[in-house]
Write an enzyme that holds these catalytic residues in place. Structure first.
Site, short mmCIF file in Angstrom:
data_model
loop_
_atom_site.label_atom_id
_atom_site.label_comp_id
_atom_site.label_asym_id
_atom_site.label_seq_id
_atom_site.Cartn_x
_atom_site.Cartn_y
_atom_site.Cartn_z
N ASN A 192 0.84 -1.19 0.00
CA ASN A 192 0.00 0.00 0.00
C ASN A 192 0.88 1.24 0.00
O ASN A 192 2.10 1.16 -0.06
CB ASN A 192 -0.95 -0.01 1.20
CG ASN A 192 -0.20 -0.13 2.52
OD1 ASN A 192 0.56 0.74 2.90
ND2 ASN A 192 -0.42 -1.25 3.23
N LYS A 229 -14.34 0.46 14.83
CA LYS A 229 -13.02 -0.10 15.12
C LYS A 229 -12.65 0.10 16.59
O LYS A 229 -12.01 -0.76 17.20
CB LYS A 229 -11.96 0.57 14.24
CG LYS A 229 -12.00 0.12 12.79
CD LYS A 229 -10.83 0.71 11.99
CE LYS A 229 -10.85 0.19 10.56
NZ LYS A 229 -9.73 0.73 9.76
N LYS A 239 -11.92 -3.54 18.15
CA LYS A 239 -10.51 -3.82 18.43
C LYS A 239 -10.14 -3.51 19.89
O LYS A 239 -8.98 -3.67 20.28
CB LYS A 239 -9.62 -3.03 17.47
CG LYS A 239 -9.84 -3.38 16.01
CD LYS A 239 -8.93 -2.60 15.10
CE LYS A 239 -9.30 -2.75 13.63
NZ LYS A 239 -9.16 -4.13 13.14
#
Length: 411
Positions: free
Chosen positions: A220, A347, A351
């Site tokens: 990326n 998230k 997470k």
């Protein structure tokens, strides 16, 4: 970058990579620096001083006995005003002179006269660079606080291949900027200067690579700039910093322990190995979510019109840490293209992070490869703090200030 209204002396020696020095001078001027070029006699054999004079908009110092506009010798005047001396390219000759206190021309005399940070970017034949006497001189200078941007590897102008190429202009600029930030007085308040003293901070940065065959890989656009800025800022605030880095386009911060990895699995294992001894983890890296199901040990030939590449999920490093953390503070990033805050909040929960740094990677001045960022900080209490467009170093300090606040509230 940290160059606006700074006085930078650019020392230019007679290396074949001198053409990069022209671009370096131009980029420094564009960044707002007052650039003063000092050339050696050999450098003038390769590039006319007029080119540097036009680009820097200042006279070029060539001769130790040139007269200035007032009573003070020009080299002393420059040395007194300089915020930094950058020598690029730095030949074996100038390195040897500086290591032994020799001042027999304008540049070497400036080098022993300045009382500011010095950054050298060596460039020379690979055999010269690895010569034990040259290496001894480099070690001597490093011992006395001189900074270096290490040379790159590749094809050299002399026909050899090896280490000795002048590093990129971007790498030199990034290194110089980081040194100036660290040397800047009153960069942080007295509290901030020591607010991470004794803390063990783990930072991930850069992009991972997932290999398809020996030639090709999936990756990326992460440059590592944000993670490197966080690591540098944490070290300046007193933390013991460990940096686990994938591929990055900028040099690692000076004086910070760096472990280089390539794949997401390697980053996963490296993080877990030190996680239990860590107080704060900041996941600024960009690990690939998927990897090829199979690695082909030979180069895949171009045959079929359509090539199908099966992928399998990589472990989610942040989620693994969120499940295992006890007293650690976990900071994650949410690089999004749409529904920024909604995705970031998801998230934060999934997470089990203490703080999410959300940003729109499509926004101008944010995301990958640029020197600025625009982020929003979200924590478990529902606090949402949007920061204005700032340098990545300033964003790093804002993140660390928030982390310190969160940790203080838990005491």
């Amino acid at each position: 970058m940290e160059f606006r209204e700074r006085t930078i002396i650019l020392g230019v020696t007679g290396g074949i990579a001198i053409h990069k020095s022209i671009d370096l001078a131009s980029q420094l001027v564009k960044s707002g620096a007052s650039v003063h070029v000092v050339m050696t006699e050999n450098a003038t054999c390769l590039v006319q001083p007029l080119q540097f004079q036009v680009i820097s908009r200042n006279p070029v110092l060539l001769n130790l006995f040139d007269t200035g506009t007032d009573w003070k010798p020009p080299h002393i005047d420059l040395a007194d005003r300089a915020d930094m001396l950058v020598i690029a390219p730095a030949t074996a000759n100038i390195i040897g002179k500086m290591a032994n206190g020799i001042a027999d021309d304008a540049l070497s005399t400036v080098a022993v006269s300045v009382h500011c940070p010095i950054l050298l970017a060596p460039a020379m034949n690979g055999h010269m660079y690895h010569n034990p006497f040259v290496q001894r001189n480099i070690d001597t200078l490093k011992t006395h606080g001189i900074h270096f941007i290490e040379p790159a590897s590749g094809d050299l102008a002399c026909g050899y291949e090896g280490t000795g190429r002048l590093n990129t202009v971007e790498a030199i600029l990034q290194g110089a900027s980081g040194i100036l930030v660290a040397a800047r007085p009153d960069t942080t308040s007295k509290v901030e200067a020591d607010d991470l003293r004794g803390a063990h901070v783990l930072v991930t940065a850069g992009a991972t690579r997932e290999y398809i065959d020996p030639v090709r890989f999936i990756t990326n656009r992460s440059s590592g700039k944000m993670g490197y800025a966080i690591a540098e800022a944490a070290a300046q605030r007193g933390a013991e910093v460990r940096l686990i880095s994938g591929t990055a386009t900028v040099p690692a911060p000076i004086g910070i322990k760096v472990q280089h990895v390539e794949t997401t699995l390697e980053m996963h294992d490296a993080v877990l190995q030190v996680f239990n001894e860590t107080d704060i983890v900041i996941m600024a890296g960009a690990p690939a979510d998927y990897r090829p199901s199979e690695f082909t040990p030979y180069k895949i030939k171009k045959t079929a019109e359509i090539l199908t590449l099966p992928l399998e999920r990589n472990p989610d490093i942040a989620q693994t840490l969120g499940e295992r953390k006890k007293n650690q503070t976990l900071v994650c990033f949410a690089a999004e293209t749409n529904d920024i805050l909604e995705n970031a909040k998801k998230k934060l929960v999934s997470k089990n992070c203490d703080l999410i740094v959300a940003n729109d990677i499509l926004a101008d001045g944010a995301g990958f490869e640029v020197d600025t960022n625009i982020v929003t900080l979200l924590d478990q209490d529902g606090t949402c703090e949007q920061l204005p467009r700032s340098s990545k170093r300033d964003v790093a300090d804002a993140i660390l200030t928030k982390v310190v606040s969160l940790r203080n509230s838990m005491k």
